[in-house]
Design a protein around this motif. Structure first.
Motif, PDB file in Angstrom:
ATOM      1  N   GLY A  14       6.019 -29.957 -35.653  1.00  0.00           N
ATOM      2  CA  GLY A  14       5.043 -29.702 -36.938  1.00  0.00           C
ATOM      3  C   GLY A  14       3.658 -30.433 -36.904  1.00  0.00           C
ATOM      4  O   GLY A  14       2.635 -30.154 -37.352  1.00  0.00           O
ATOM      5  N   LEU A  15       3.870 -31.570 -36.321  1.00  0.00           N
ATOM      6  CA  LEU A  15       2.787 -32.711 -36.358  1.00  0.00           C
ATOM      7  C   LEU A  15       1.513 -32.117 -35.306  1.00  0.00           C
ATOM      8  O   LEU A  15       0.333 -31.814 -35.855  1.00  0.00           O
ATOM      9  N   ILE A  16       1.869 -31.467 -34.303  1.00  0.00           N
ATOM     10  CA  ILE A  16       1.034 -31.233 -33.467  1.00  0.00           C
ATOM     11  C   ILE A  16       0.425 -29.551 -33.924  1.00  0.00           C
ATOM     12  O   ILE A  16      -0.807 -29.680 -33.912  1.00  0.00           O
ATOM     13  N   ASP A  17       1.326 -29.026 -34.608  1.00  0.00           N
ATOM     14  CA  ASP A  17       0.810 -27.763 -35.352  1.00  0.00           C
ATOM     15  C   ASP A  17      -0.224 -27.906 -36.244  1.00  0.00           C
ATOM     16  O   ASP A  17      -1.343 -27.254 -36.468  1.00  0.00           O
ATOM     17  N   ALA A  18      -0.003 -29.072 -37.094  1.00  0.00           N
ATOM     18  CA  ALA A  18      -0.887 -29.484 -38.286  1.00  0.00           C
ATOM     19  C   ALA A  18      -2.147 -29.840 -37.730  1.00  0.00           C
ATOM     20  O   ALA A  18      -3.169 -29.620 -38.277  1.00  0.00           O
ATOM     21  N   LEU A  19      -2.083 -30.691 -36.711  1.00  0.00           N
ATOM     22  CA  LEU A  19      -3.236 -31.325 -36.015  1.00  0.00           C
ATOM     23  C   LEU A  19      -3.935 -30.414 -35.444  1.00  0.00           C
ATOM     24  O   LEU A  19      -5.311 -30.042 -35.689  1.00  0.00           O
ATOM     25  N   THR A  20      -3.652 -29.254 -34.675  1.00  0.00           N
ATOM     26  CA  THR A  20      -4.407 -28.181 -33.934  1.00  0.00           C
ATOM     27  C   THR A  20      -5.123 -27.236 -34.804  1.00  0.00           C
ATOM     28  O   THR A  20      -5.943 -26.824 -34.892  1.00  0.00           O
ATOM     29  N   LEU A  21      -4.146 -27.113 -36.028  1.00  0.00           N
ATOM     30  CA  LEU A  21      -4.422 -26.219 -37.201  1.00  0.00           C
ATOM     31  C   LEU A  21      -5.881 -26.559 -37.783  1.00  0.00           C
ATOM     32  O   LEU A  21      -7.080 -25.832 -38.100  1.00  0.00           O
ATOM     33  N   LEU A  22      -5.892 -27.800 -38.027  1.00  0.00           N
ATOM     34  CA  LEU A  22      -6.859 -28.519 -38.910  1.00  0.00           C
ATOM     35  C   LEU A  22      -8.184 -28.787 -37.862  1.00  0.00           C
ATOM     36  O   LEU A  22      -9.453 -28.668 -38.579  1.00  0.00           O
ATOM     37  N   ARG A  23      -7.819 -28.899 -36.444  1.00  0.00           N
ATOM     38  CA  ARG A  23      -9.072 -29.282 -35.686  1.00  0.00           C
ATOM     39  C   ARG A  23      -9.565 -28.106 -34.691  1.00  0.00           C
ATOM     40  O   ARG A  23     -10.648 -28.096 -34.615  1.00  0.00           O
ATOM     41  N   TYR A  24      -8.530 -27.331 -34.609  1.00  0.00           N
ATOM     42  CA  TYR A  24      -9.127 -26.040 -33.681  1.00  0.00           C
ATOM     43  C   TYR A  24      -9.202 -24.791 -34.392  1.00  0.00           C
ATOM     44  O   TYR A  24      -9.569 -23.869 -33.939  1.00  0.00           O
ATOM     45  N   GLY A  25      -8.432 -24.809 -35.584  1.00  0.00           N
ATOM     46  CA  GLY A  25      -8.404 -23.728 -36.539  1.00  0.00           C
ATOM     47  C   GLY A  25      -7.227 -22.690 -36.008  1.00  0.00           C
ATOM     48  O   GLY A  25      -6.966 -21.517 -36.498  1.00  0.00           O
ATOM     49  N   VAL A  26      -6.377 -23.004 -35.085  1.00  0.00           N
ATOM     50  CA  VAL A  26      -5.253 -22.112 -34.742  1.00  0.00           C
ATOM     51  C   VAL A  26      -3.901 -22.903 -34.288  1.00  0.00           C
ATOM     52  O   VAL A  26      -3.936 -24.185 -34.669  1.00  0.00           O
ATOM     53  N   PHE A  27      -2.948 -22.257 -34.628  1.00  0.00           N
ATOM     54  CA  PHE A  27      -1.416 -22.972 -34.478  1.00  0.00           C
ATOM     55  C   PHE A  27      -1.238 -23.006 -32.614  1.00  0.00           C
ATOM     56  O   PHE A  27      -1.809 -22.473 -32.096  1.00  0.00           O
ATOM     57  N   THR A  28      -0.418 -24.157 -32.358  1.00  0.00           N
ATOM     58  CA  THR A  28       0.115 -24.302 -30.963  1.00  0.00           C
ATOM     59  C   THR A  28       1.473 -24.248 -30.864  1.00  0.00           C
ATOM     60  O   THR A  28       1.955 -24.187 -29.611  1.00  0.00           O
TER      61      THR A  28
END
Length: 227
Positions: A28-42
């Motif tokens: 969840g932490l990484i998903d939130a981080l990448t969504l906010l910074r790259y615009g996509v989920f990981t």
């Protein structure tokens, strides 16, 4: 020990519920981080599939980044399976070390590239790297106490948990299997949400977020059972 037994966290970890909670929180932490910074989920690849479809219709410019995440996640999942067959060990120490190595590489590249701001090619690389780590992580938690569990894809967790809760309530609490399923589902959902909240709040402390994610995965090595 069968391959099915090897994929149950109660066999591989001394504290399987702690391990499940920690890994869903990391996802969840990484998903939130990448969504906010790259615009996509990981971690949430169903969202990325929608993003790719939107991009092909001209409505989502980051669709190549989303596609890179899907490919990276698939590569990580396949790599985890190959590591398991090659090492033939339980607990999955090799897989955990692989997750740590990939996340460390991703963190290093992200910091050097400043999250690829304004550069689509760099974001493609970063999303793929993060997704590889999460793809490996996803293969570690296929079952807990005989119940299907997931660290990254929570839609099916919500479905299974609510269905099991309805069954448990309908039988007035006299169904241990249903109770175990909905309680594990609730635990996974809470861990994922908590990780997402931390990832969103800690955007200004990027290095600490990376350190936290890698540190939590490293902690799992300490709670694995002896092979």
């Amino acid at each position: 020990m069968s391959s099915g037994d090897q994929e149950d966290t109660t066999v591989e970890f001394r504290y399987p519920l702690v391990a499940l909670t920690l890994t869903t929180a990391v996802a969840g932490l990484i998903d939130a981080l990448t969504l906010l910074r790259y615009g996509v989920f990981t971690a949430n690849q169903s969202g990325n599939i929608v993003h790719v479809g939107m991009g092909l219709s001209g409505r989502f410019p980051q669709w190549l980044v989303a596609l890179a995440s899907i490919v990276g996640f698939a590569v990580g999942s396949v790599a985890a399976g190959r590591l398991r067959r090659i090492t033939r060990t339980s607990p999955p120490v090799a897989e955990l070390i692989g997750v740590i190595a990939v996340l460390a590489a991703w963190a290093t590249v992200d910091i050097r590239l400043d999250s690829g701001r304004g550069d689509r090619t760099q974001q493609v690389l970063l999303a793929a790297l993060a997704a590889i780590g999460l793809g490996i992580l996803a293969r570690l938690f296929l079952r807990t106490a005989g119940v299907k569990t997931s660290t990254t894809y929570q839609t099916i967790t919500v479905l299974n948990a609510t269905r099991a809760l309805a069954t448990w309530l309908g039988r007035r609490g006299h169904n241990p299997a249903a109770a175990r399923t909905w309680l594990l589902g609730l635990l996974g959902i809470a861990g994922y949400a908590a990780g997402g909240g931390i990832g969103a709040l800690a955007q200004r402390s990027l290095a600490w977020v990376f350190a936290l994610a890698i540190g939590v995965v490293a902690m799992l090595l300490a709670v694995t059972r002896a092979s």
